[in-house]
Design a protein around this motif. Structure first.
Motif, PDB file in Angstrom:
ATOM      1  N   GLN A 211       0.852  -1.192   0.000  1.00  0.00           N
ATOM      2  CA  GLN A 211       0.000   0.000   0.000  1.00  0.00           C
ATOM      3  C   GLN A 211       0.886   1.239   0.000  1.00  0.00           C
ATOM      4  OE1 GLN A 211      -3.327   0.355  -0.016  1.00  0.00           O
ATOM      5  NE2 GLN A 211      -3.966  -1.768   0.242  1.00  0.00           N
ATOM      6  N   ARG A 212       0.628   2.176  -0.898  1.00  0.00           N
ATOM      7  CA  ARG A 212       1.446   3.394  -1.013  1.00  0.00           C
ATOM      8  C   ARG A 212       0.574   4.615  -0.800  1.00  0.00           C
ATOM      9  NH1 ARG A 212       5.420   0.754  -4.149  1.00  0.00           N
ATOM     10  NH2 ARG A 212       5.469  -1.235  -3.096  1.00  0.00           N
ATOM     11  N   ARG A 213       1.187   5.614  -0.126  1.00  0.00           N
ATOM     12  CA  ARG A 213       0.461   6.841   0.193  1.00  0.00           C
ATOM     13  C   ARG A 213       0.635   7.905  -0.902  1.00  0.00           C
ATOM     14  NH1 ARG A 213       0.823   7.920   6.330  1.00  0.00           N
ATOM     15  NH2 ARG A 213       2.923   7.152   6.080  1.00  0.00           N
ATOM     16  N   GLY A 214      -0.287   8.811  -1.007  1.00  0.00           N
ATOM     17  CA  GLY A 214      -0.144   9.884  -1.983  1.00  0.00           C
ATOM     18  C   GLY A 214      -1.379  10.756  -2.030  1.00  0.00           C
ATOM     19  N   ALA A 215      -1.661  11.286  -3.222  1.00  0.00           N
ATOM     20  CA  ALA A 215      -2.807  12.186  -3.374  1.00  0.00           C
ATOM     21  C   ALA A 215      -3.463  11.949  -4.727  1.00  0.00           C
ATOM     22  CB  ALA A 215      -2.348  13.638  -3.287  1.00  0.00           C
ATOM     23  N   VAL A 216      -4.787  12.145  -4.745  1.00  0.00           N
ATOM     24  CA  VAL A 216      -5.531  12.023  -6.000  1.00  0.00           C
ATOM     25  C   VAL A 216      -5.718  13.419  -6.592  1.00  0.00           C
ATOM     26  CG1 VAL A 216      -7.759  11.372  -7.013  1.00  0.00           C
ATOM     27  CG2 VAL A 216      -6.717   9.922  -5.262  1.00  0.00           C
ATOM     28  N   PHE A 217      -5.437  13.540  -7.882  1.00  0.00           N
ATOM     29  CA  PHE A 217      -5.662  14.792  -8.604  1.00  0.00           C
ATOM     30  C   PHE A 217      -6.700  14.578  -9.704  1.00  0.00           C
ATOM     31  CE2 PHE A 217      -1.639  15.541  -6.609  1.00  0.00           C
ATOM     32  CZ  PHE A 217      -1.665  16.892  -6.298  1.00  0.00           C
ATOM     33  N   ARG A 218      -7.486  15.645  -9.962  1.00  0.00           N
ATOM     34  CA  ARG A 218      -8.424  15.648 -11.088  1.00  0.00           C
ATOM     35  C   ARG A 218      -7.806  16.524 -12.166  1.00  0.00           C
ATOM     36  NH1 ARG A 218     -12.728  18.836 -13.428  1.00  0.00           N
ATOM     37  NH2 ARG A 218     -14.722  17.719 -13.429  1.00  0.00           N
ATOM     38  N   ILE A 219      -7.603  15.942 -13.339  1.00  0.00           N
ATOM     39  CA  ILE A 219      -7.039  16.681 -14.461  1.00  0.00           C
ATOM     40  C   ILE A 219      -8.150  16.842 -15.495  1.00  0.00           C
ATOM     41  CG2 ILE A 219      -5.166  16.713 -16.184  1.00  0.00           C
ATOM     42  CD1 ILE A 219      -4.087  16.358 -13.321  1.00  0.00           C
ATOM     43  N   GLU A 220      -8.387  18.068 -15.924  1.00  0.00           N
ATOM     44  CA  GLU A 220      -9.440  18.280 -16.930  1.00  0.00           C
ATOM     45  C   GLU A 220      -8.842  18.853 -18.193  1.00  0.00           C
ATOM     46  OE1 GLU A 220     -12.984  20.302 -15.615  1.00  0.00           O
ATOM     47  OE2 GLU A 220     -13.375  21.049 -17.645  1.00  0.00           O
ATOM     48  N   ARG A 221      -9.151  18.225 -19.315  1.00  0.00           N
ATOM     49  CA  ARG A 221      -8.607  18.714 -20.590  1.00  0.00           C
ATOM     50  C   ARG A 221      -9.471  19.830 -21.148  1.00  0.00           C
ATOM     51  NH1 ARG A 221      -6.890  15.135 -25.877  1.00  0.00           N
ATOM     52  NH2 ARG A 221      -5.763  16.821 -26.865  1.00  0.00           N
ATOM     53  N   ARG A 222      -8.855  20.947 -21.374  1.00  0.00           N
ATOM     54  CA  ARG A 222      -9.498  22.064 -22.099  1.00  0.00           C
ATOM     55  C   ARG A 222      -8.711  22.183 -23.391  1.00  0.00           C
ATOM     56  NH1 ARG A 222     -12.007  25.695 -18.432  1.00  0.00           N
ATOM     57  NH2 ARG A 222     -13.299  24.333 -17.134  1.00  0.00           N
ATOM     58  N   THR A 223      -9.346  22.226 -24.523  1.00  0.00           N
ATOM     59  CA  THR A 223      -8.717  22.138 -25.830  1.00  0.00           C
ATOM     60  C   THR A 223      -7.207  21.878 -25.811  1.00  0.00           C
ATOM     61  OG1 THR A 223     -10.410  23.717 -26.434  1.00  0.00           O
ATOM     62  CG2 THR A 223      -8.826  23.148 -28.130  1.00  0.00           C
ATOM     63  N   HIS A 224      -6.394  22.907 -25.500  1.00  0.00           N
ATOM     64  CA  HIS A 224      -4.953  22.664 -25.545  1.00  0.00           C
ATOM     65  C   HIS A 224      -4.293  22.784 -24.187  1.00  0.00           C
ATOM     66  CE1 HIS A 224      -5.207  22.239 -29.754  1.00  0.00           C
ATOM     67  NE2 HIS A 224      -5.713  23.456 -29.904  1.00  0.00           N
TER      68      HIS A 224
END
Ligand SMILES: C[S@@+](CC[C@H](N)C(=O)[O-])C[C@H]1O[C@@H](n2cnc3c(N)ncnc32)[C@H](O)[C@@H]1O
Length: 289
Positions: A211-224
C-alpha cells in the motif's frame, strides 16, 4: 419483511452514509450506490475486512449486510489487494462528474464493483471500458458485470492499451506520472482521476508493504491545456507500467514541500518556471496559476 427488501433499505442507508462521510451531495451517485449489490462482486462470504490499525476481521457469516460498511474488503490476501473504501471512491467518482451518455475508462477494475457504480452513472446511452492487468480478476469482473450491457472488460495494462476517446479516465492504482495515453485519449472537457503515490509502504497490516500513500488529482482537458486540482489523500497499491524513478523522486520532493492544494494546471513540457511548479519531472509538471 422480505430479506430482499431489507437489504435494499440497508443499501440505501449505506449509500447515504458513505456520501455524507465525504460531504458529497450527488443524487445520481447515491442512487448508484444504493442499487449495486456489493456482494455480487466479492465472491462467496464470509468476507475478510482488513483493519487500518493492523490485522483482519472475518465477517461473522455470509450475510451481505456486513459488506455495507465504509471499509475495504479483501480480494486477494497475499497481494493485499482489496475492494476500495466506498467513501473514498464516492469522492473520486463524484469528482469525475460522470454524465449519462459518456465513455468512462476504468483502469484497475479489479472484480468490478466500482465499474458497476460508474456504469449506472454513464447509463444505457453511455459506455464503461474496464481494464484489468490480472487475467483472473478480469475474468471475475467479466462474469460479475455480465448483466451490465454498457460495460466491456479488457485484460491488460491500462497505461498502454489504446482505447476509444474517453470523457473520463478513472485510475485505481498508484502512479508516479500520468500516462501519455490517458491525456491523449481524453475528449475536450474530459477528466482524468489520477492517484499519484510514493514507493514506500506504510501500513501495519501490510507486511509486504504494497500500500502506497499519496494524493488524488483531477485533471481536466481544455482544448490545448489541462486544469489540475487536488481531490484527496490516498493509500493504494501501485499501477504497473505507469511508474518511473525520476517522476517518483520529483513527486517525493513535491510532497515534502507541501502546497499541493494550490496546484491548478498540468503542463506537458519543461518550459514552466521552477517557482510555479509544485512537481516538475521530465516532460511534465503540476503547477500553480
Ligand atoms: C487497488 S486495486 C483496486 C481494484 C478495484 N478497483 C476495487 O476497488 O475493487 C488496483 C487494481 O489495479 C490493477 N492494476 C494495477 N496496475 C494496472 C495496470 N497497469 N492496468 C490495469 N490494471 C492494473 C490491479 O491488478 C488491481 O486489481
Amino acid at each position: 419483511m422480505e430479506r430482499v427488501q431489507e437489504l435494499a433499505i440497508i443499501r440505501r442507508a449505506y449509500a447515504k452514509q458513505i456520501l455524507a462521510a465525504v460531504q458529497i451531495d450527488d443524487p445520481a451517485l447515491e442512487l448508484a450506490f444504493s442499487q449495486v449489490r456489493r456482494e455480487d462482486f466479492l465472491g462467496p462470504g464470509p468476507w475478510v475486512i482488513p483493519r487500518w490499525s493492523g490485522g483482519c476481521l472475518p465477517t461473522p457469516s455470509a450475510d451481505p449486510v456486513y459488506l455495507y460498511i465504509d471499509n475495504v474488503v479483501q480480494i486477494i490476501a497475499e497481494r493485499h489487494l482489496n475492494n476500495g473504501q466506498p467513501s473514498a471512491h464516492a469522492k473520486w467518482i463524484a469528482s469525475a462528474s460522470i454524465k449519462p451518455g459518456e465513455h468512462v475508462v476504468h483502469v484497475g477494475t479489479g472484480t468490478g464493483y466500482y465499474t458497476a457504480i460508474m456504469s449506472h452513472l454513464a447509463g444505457p446511452s453511455g459506455e464503461v471500458t474496464g481494464i484489468e492487468l490480472d487475467a483472473d480478476l478480469a475474468a471475475r469482473a467479466k462474469e460479475n458485470l455480465s448483466s451490465f450491457a454498457n460495460v466491456r472488460i479488457v485484460i491488460g495494462n491500462g497505461a498502454a492499451i489504446p482505447f476509444e476517446a474517453a470523457d473520463v479516465v478513472y485510475v485505481n492504482a498508484g502512479v508516479t506520472r500520468p500516462a501519455d495515453l490517458w491525456l491523449d485519449s481524453l475528449t475536450y472537457g474530459g477528466r482524468l482521476i489520477l492517484p499519484l503515490t510514493t514507493n514506500e509502504g506504510f501500513l501495519a497490516n501490510d507486511p509486504a508493504n504494497v500500500q502506497r500513500r499519496g494524493a488524488v488529482f483531477r485533471i481536466e482537458r481544455r482544448t490545448h491545456e489541462f486544469l489540475a486540482q487536488w481531490v484527496s489523500p490516498v493509500a493504494i497499491i501501485p499501477c504497473e507500467g505507469a511508474r518511473d524513478e525520476t517522476s517518483e523522486a520529483a513527486r517525493a520532493e513535491a510532497f515534502k514541500k507541501g502546497g499541493w492544494k494550490r496546484v491548478a494546471r498540468l503542463y506537458r513540457n519543461e518550459d514552466v518556471p521552477a517557482e510555479r511548479c509544485w512537481l516538475r519531472a521530465p516532460g511534465w509538471c503540476l503547477a500553480y496559476d
